[in-house]
Design an enzyme around this catalytic site. Sequence first.
Site, PDB file in Angstrom:
ATOM      1  N   THR A  13       0.819  -1.219   0.000  1.00  0.00           N
ATOM      2  CA  THR A  13       0.000   0.000   0.000  1.00  0.00           C
ATOM      3  C   THR A  13       0.846   1.259   0.000  1.00  0.00           C
ATOM      4  OG1 THR A  13      -1.868  -1.060   1.097  1.00  0.00           O
ATOM      5  CG2 THR A  13      -1.679   1.320   1.353  1.00  0.00           C
ATOM      6  N   THR A  89       1.089  -4.372   4.198  1.00  0.00           N
ATOM      7  CA  THR A  89       0.773  -4.724   5.589  1.00  0.00           C
ATOM      8  C   THR A  89       0.134  -6.098   5.741  1.00  0.00           C
ATOM      9  OG1 THR A  89      -1.386  -3.613   5.460  1.00  0.00           O
ATOM     10  CG2 THR A  89       0.494  -2.301   6.215  1.00  0.00           C
ATOM     11  N   ASP A  90      -0.502  -6.628   4.689  1.00  0.00           N
ATOM     12  CA  ASP A  90      -1.278  -7.857   4.855  1.00  0.00           C
ATOM     13  C   ASP A  90      -0.437  -9.062   5.271  1.00  0.00           C
ATOM     14  OD1 ASP A  90      -3.587  -6.518   4.269  1.00  0.00           O
ATOM     15  OD2 ASP A  90      -3.715  -7.190   2.190  1.00  0.00           O
ATOM     16  N   LYS A 160      -0.907  -8.368  12.701  1.00  0.00           N
ATOM     17  CA  LYS A 160      -1.800  -7.315  12.212  1.00  0.00           C
ATOM     18  C   LYS A 160      -3.168  -7.520  12.843  1.00  0.00           C
ATOM     19  CE  LYS A 160      -3.539  -4.941   8.094  1.00  0.00           C
ATOM     20  NZ  LYS A 160      -3.650  -4.915   6.623  1.00  0.00           N
ATOM     21  N   TYR A 283      -6.032 -29.237  30.064  1.00  0.00           N
ATOM     22  CA  TYR A 283      -7.329 -29.881  29.875  1.00  0.00           C
ATOM     23  C   TYR A 283      -7.173 -31.210  29.147  1.00  0.00           C
ATOM     24  CZ  TYR A 283      -9.149 -25.214  30.961  1.00  0.00           C
ATOM     25  OH  TYR A 283      -9.428 -24.009  31.564  1.00  0.00           O
TER      26      TYR A 283
END
Length: 337
Positions: A13, A89-90, A160, A283
Amino acid sequence: MKKKVLILSVGGTIASVKTENGFKPGLTAESLIEHIPQLEKIANIDARDIKSIPIIDSSNMQPEYWAAMARDVFEALPNYEGIVITHGTDTLAYTSSMLSFMLQGLSKPIIITGAMKSIVEPGTDAKRNLIGSVSFACEDNGGIYVVFNDKIMKGCRVCKMKSQKFDAFCSVNCQDVGCINSDGGVSYNTNTQKMVSPEETTLDDKLDPNIFLLKLIPGTHPEVIDKLLELGYKGIIIESFGCGGVPFIGRNLLPGIKKLIERGVAVVIASQVIYDGVNLTRYEVGRRALDLGVIPTYDMTKEATVTKLMWVLGHTNDLNEVKKMMLTNYCGELSVS
């Protein structure tokens, strides 16, 4: 005397321009710095695109590009005091995690940054992030870092968390390294130590991308695991519930997991919950899986787990060695050994 810093670009971007099909990367590294003349007051800047990688939206990032990126950075390191990589950024957190494994023993800072708005858009955060990144690149602090929205974070601990806001990234299960001040200076957080490795920097770019991430939901069919085995994956990461719960009543996933491990597939158990990590001993739904030989991720991020498993499988297919390496803390990605 100003330090010498290299800016490498891979698109994203931050380097995008508007087209009839929406924003797409189109600006070179040299074009980026032309928009920020202030950078020359901070450091002596060189800028270029990363070798062997097209300018891409980071959704198009491929594992092979990480190896090319690591080689480019390694070759450039002797000539610079710091390196900044501008990135979409992804998948930025995947890249910063993988570079943390591929480049070790660093005595200089390598910073990955990007922006939520293109550098050509009004109100962009690109200039702020690049100025902060170059400022931190002048620090004597070795390692892989992400600088974003004035926060300085370890590259192997970043996720992110927001898809549109400027404060998109957080450091998970680990304190931020520090922050960029309003005057451009760097402040370190309490208990944060500057890292300058006494070891020689090494490049280890081996990886095997042949892994799959399976996110469980209530009702996941056990047959899904059989299909993954047929597809020939060498590693399976199961994003389970809570502390690492794997269902065994109704739709029982444990026989399929056992079959995977018997066939030599590394099975890693992570959690869908962002913070605190996995504890398979707490658990029954975790302990039954642990008894089969699965590998817990403890407090590693999803991105660090994915890239680390690819990197580990690039070195060995022996499940004992895979487990040993996955549970070894190489760069601060893991708090529990």
